[in-house]
Design a protein around this motif. Structure first.
Motif, PDB file in Angstrom:
ATOM      1  N   MET A  69       0.843  -1.168   0.000  1.00  0.00           N
ATOM      2  CA  MET A  69       0.000   0.000   0.000  1.00  0.00           C
ATOM      3  C   MET A  69       0.891   1.234   0.000  1.00  0.00           C
ATOM      4  N   ARG A  70       0.321   2.329  -0.501  1.00  0.00           N
ATOM      5  CA  ARG A  70       1.034   3.598  -0.423  1.00  0.00           C
ATOM      6  C   ARG A  70      -0.001   4.718  -0.330  1.00  0.00           C
ATOM      7  N   ASP A  71       0.459   5.853   0.204  1.00  0.00           N
ATOM      8  CA  ASP A  71      -0.391   7.041   0.301  1.00  0.00           C
ATOM      9  C   ASP A  71      -0.108   7.959  -0.878  1.00  0.00           C
ATOM     10  N   THR A  72      -1.163   8.517  -1.444  1.00  0.00           N
ATOM     11  CA  THR A  72      -1.045   9.508  -2.507  1.00  0.00           C
ATOM     12  C   THR A  72      -2.005  10.646  -2.182  1.00  0.00           C
ATOM     13  N   PRO A  73      -1.876  11.783  -2.840  1.00  0.00           N
ATOM     14  CA  PRO A  73      -2.831  12.869  -2.599  1.00  0.00           C
ATOM     15  C   PRO A  73      -4.280  12.450  -2.866  1.00  0.00           C
ATOM     16  N   GLY A  74      -4.474  11.456  -3.745  1.00  0.00           N
ATOM     17  CA  GLY A  74      -5.822  10.973  -4.045  1.00  0.00           C
ATOM     18  C   GLY A  74      -6.321   9.915  -3.085  1.00  0.00           C
ATOM     19  N   GLY A  75      -5.486   9.495  -2.133  1.00  0.00           N
ATOM     20  CA  GLY A  75      -5.884   8.472  -1.165  1.00  0.00           C
ATOM     21  C   GLY A  75      -4.965   7.268  -1.196  1.00  0.00           C
ATOM     22  N   VAL A  76      -5.334   6.269  -0.434  1.00  0.00           N
ATOM     23  CA  VAL A  76      -4.563   5.029  -0.342  1.00  0.00           C
ATOM     24  C   VAL A  76      -4.655   4.279  -1.665  1.00  0.00           C
ATOM     25  N   GLU A  77      -3.515   3.760  -2.113  1.00  0.00           N
ATOM     26  CA  GLU A  77      -3.479   2.917  -3.302  1.00  0.00           C
ATOM     27  C   GLU A  77      -2.873   1.570  -2.947  1.00  0.00           C
ATOM     28  N   VAL A  78      -3.299   0.549  -3.692  1.00  0.00           N
ATOM     29  CA  VAL A  78      -2.749  -0.789  -3.555  1.00  0.00           C
ATOM     30  C   VAL A  78      -2.124  -1.181  -4.883  1.00  0.00           C
ATOM     31  N   TYR A  79      -1.115  -2.037  -4.803  1.00  0.00           N
ATOM     32  CA  TYR A  79      -0.423  -2.498  -6.010  1.00  0.00           C
ATOM     33  C   TYR A  79      -1.079  -3.795  -6.454  1.00  0.00           C
ATOM     34  N   VAL A  80      -1.528  -3.825  -7.692  1.00  0.00           N
ATOM     35  CA  VAL A  80      -2.208  -4.999  -8.236  1.00  0.00           C
ATOM     36  C   VAL A  80      -1.601  -5.361  -9.588  1.00  0.00           C
TER      37      VAL A  80
END
Length: 188
Positions: free
Chosen positions: A1-12
């Motif tokens: 997981m990582r944080d971005t200005p648009g919210g939490v993202e997951v790597y898929v």
């Protein structure tokens, strides 16, 4: 997981269509436990998660980076059965993901809600565990918040049930009115 200005993202990643299991489907990095991962199941799953993450993404994790999040076992009617643990981990500072395994046709960072929307639109196909894990992550504003929610929580084993109407097999998940539960039984 990582944080971005648009919210939490997951790597898929979307698995290549030639893969033996879940071909063409959206998945998280992962794979099977190898004998070198050890005999103790708890330690072996963690070692496999760390090894497979590195093999598929190039990211180096430690056991302390992993937070157990979900545990699914395929139902008995499946020819190939899997005992699968899902872990959360923050992308370590200074590291970047890459498709280093060649097992994926597409890799991407995506917000969980956007991944689910793409599944609903027919852009991505995913197995129920992937969809349920993504849905469980949609309410978190930060990776730290998700990791904190997972720390120390009990993780129940989910074995989907099924209904067979003679023409189709319908998956039943916990919360469905007809969900019977199941015995994990023997898995691969």
């Amino acid at each position: 997981m990582r944080d971005t200005p648009g919210g939490v993202e997951v790597y898929v990643h979307v698995r290549h269509v030639g893969m033996a299991f879940a071909a063409g489907m959206l998945a998280f990095p992962g794979g099977k436990v190898d004998p070198a991962d050890g005999a103790d199941p708890d330690e072996a799953f963690v070692r496999a998660a760390i090894r497979e993450t590195h093999e598929e993404t190039g990211v180096e994790l430690t056991p302390g980076d992993l937070v157990p999040w979900a545990h699914w076992i395929t139902p008995r009617f499946e020819e190939r059965r899997y005992d699968t643990w899902f872990y959360l981990a923050a992308l370590p500072s200074g590291q970047a993901t890459a498709d280093v395994s060649g097992e994926a046709s597409t890799v991407e960072w995506v917000r969980p809600a956007d991944a689910l929307a793409r599944g609903d639109a027919g852009d991505w196909v995913m197995l129920p565990p992937t969809a349920v894990v993504l849905a469980s992550l949609t309410g978190f504003a930060t990776t730290a918040e998700a990791l904190a929610a997972g720390a120390g929580r009990a993780v129940d084993t989910v074995v989907p049930g099924w209904l067979d109407d003679g023409e189709r097999v319908w998956a039943l998940l916990p919360g469905d009115p007809d969900f019977p539960g199941d015995d994990p039984g023997d898995v691969q």
